[in-house]
Design an enzyme around this catalytic site. Structure first.
Site, PDB file in Angstrom:
ATOM      1  N   CYS A 130       0.321   1.907  12.117  1.00 44.21           N
ATOM      2  CA  CYS A 130       0.955   0.936  11.237  1.00 44.21           C
ATOM      3  C   CYS A 130       0.082  -0.318  11.243  1.00 44.21           C
ATOM      4  O   CYS A 130      -0.087  -0.938  12.305  1.00 44.21           O
ATOM      5  CB  CYS A 130       2.368   0.631  11.735  1.00 44.21           C
ATOM      6  SG  CYS A 130       3.203  -0.540  10.663  1.00 44.21           S
ATOM      7  N   CYS A 164       0.695  -3.318   3.145  1.00 46.01           N
ATOM      8  CA  CYS A 164       0.608  -2.069   3.910  1.00 46.01           C
ATOM      9  C   CYS A 164      -0.820  -1.832   4.430  1.00 46.01           C
ATOM     10  O   CYS A 164      -1.724  -1.510   3.661  1.00 46.01           O
ATOM     11  CB  CYS A 164       1.077  -0.861   3.091  1.00 46.01           C
ATOM     12  SG  CYS A 164       1.329   0.602   4.107  1.00 46.01           S
TER      13      CYS A 164
HETATM   14  O1  PYC Z   1       1.176  -1.717   7.391  1.00 50.06           O
HETATM   15  O2  PYC Z   1       0.516   0.337   7.761  1.00 50.06           O
HETATM   16  C1  PYC Z   1       1.377  -0.489   7.501  1.00 50.06           C
HETATM   17  C2  PYC Z   1       2.768  -0.022   7.292  1.00 50.06           C
HETATM   18  C3  PYC Z   1       3.214   1.265   7.293  1.00 50.06           C
HETATM   19  C4  PYC Z   1       4.582   1.220   7.046  1.00 50.06           C
HETATM   20  C5  PYC Z   1       4.938  -0.101   6.905  1.00 50.06           C
HETATM   21  N1  PYC Z   1       3.808  -0.838   7.056  1.00 50.06           N
END
Ligand code: PYC
Length: 320
Positions: free
Chosen positions: A95, A245
């Site tokens: 993550c 993300c």
């Molecule tokens: O930042 O990789 C990330 C992530 C995955 C799910 C929520 N954030």
């Protein structure tokens, strides 16, 4: 007259957010998963301690958006920590925003200072560079595109075309979708991307070794004059990522590099649905594409979770 004070088990956590997306790091009171490789610890956490996952991130203490991070003693003593990430639906391989949150948390606790620190995750080690100014750059696990221009028939939508890529989790990346990506449309975007996710699963379209593609990303060109692109990312438990993300940006960078749209070392700014951004780039390690994601987390709470077994929702409200 004296009143007996009942003592219940507790779990200590530190909360932060990275570009708006929350991370709750378990720093005390988590399960001992044994002195075995992290991949085996992950299996043990899933099979024997799902109640810990649910107690920490699910309502009423948490919410669907929260990502948990269980710190484990690192296998290599030179590493800063081992980490198992989890959310409302289960566990995550890696993550990106969460790794930035873990680094900010370890710094907040005085356990690390500026410099390079290795975090061990079930999908591989990542190297975090923590700057004096609070910024964190995560050198992620290798990312790659598995397939491009994959068509899927989505009931109620029609044909959707996207790329399948790995960035520490599995992603389906869609560029031509006709959706406006704005914060006022998160309900519609969630329903749209969830329909894609279900259609992929129904069609048997997977990542490597049959892995479920449990993150869906939509992209549009950015309109803020700073970023290269804006995204909306659906996470496995149907919450949308408030940040751009980290693993999703890593998957995107692998696709851009494969298409010759970015060069090694070139900066690419990925904004999320809130307008907050990560700065990404790739380096090559032999044939492997190593993405780096730079961002910042802010610690915003230190709490003690109280596990009173007579509370009907002590272990969180779980989907059945
Ligand atoms: O930042 O990789 C990330 C992530 C995955 C799910 C929520 N954030």
């Amino acid at each position: 007259m004296t009143h007996a004070i009942q003592k219940f088990p507790t779990i200590k956590v530190v909360d932060s957010h990275t570009a708006g997306e929350p991370t709750r790091v378990v720093i005390e009171g988590g399960p001992d998963l044994g002195d075995v490789p992290l991949s085996e610890q992950l299996v043990r956490f899933r099979t024997d301690y799902d109640w810990v996952r649910s107690a920490v991130v699910n309502e009423p203490r948490g919410s669907d958006v929260l990502v948990g991070a269980l710190l484990t003693p690192p296998i290599n003593p030179a590493s800063a920590a081992g980490v198992i990430f989890f959310n409302n639906a289960g566990t995550l391989g890696m993550c990106g925003h969460g790794a930035i949150g873990v680094v900010a948390t370890l710094a907040h606790l005085g356990r690390i200072g500026p410099g390079k620190h290795t975090l061990e995750t079930p999908v591989g080690n990542v190297v975090a560079t923590f700057d004096k100014n609070g910024e964190v750059a995560i050198e992620n696990v290798p990312a790659y595109r598995l397939a491009s221009n994959v068509s899927v028939q989505v009931p109620g939508v029609g044909t959707v075309v996207g790329d399948i890529a790995w960035g520490g989790n599995w992603f389906f990346l869609v560029y031509n979708h006709g959706q406006e990506l704005s914060l006022s449309r998160t309900f519609e975007l969630t329903e749209y991307t969830w329909a894609i996710r279900v259609a992929l699963e129904d069609a048997g379209i997977t990542g490597t070794n049959g892995a479920v593609i449990d993150h869906i990303e939509l992209f549009v060109p950015a309109d803020d004059g700073v970023s290269d692109s804006k995204n909306f990312v659906l996470c496995p438990g149907k919450a949308y990522d408030r940040s751009p993300c980290g693993t999703g940006t890593s998957a995107k960078l692998a696709c851009l590099y494969a298409d010759g749209k970015i060069a090694e070392g070139q900066q690419y700014v990925q904004a999320g649905i809130l307008g907050s951004a990560f700065v990404g780039s790739v380096t090559l390690r032999g044939a492997e594409i190593i993405p780096t994601i730079r961002g910042r987390a802010f610690v915003n709470a230190e709490s003690t979770l109280i596990l009173n077994p007579s509370d009907p929702f002590c272990y969180g409200i779980r989907a059945v």
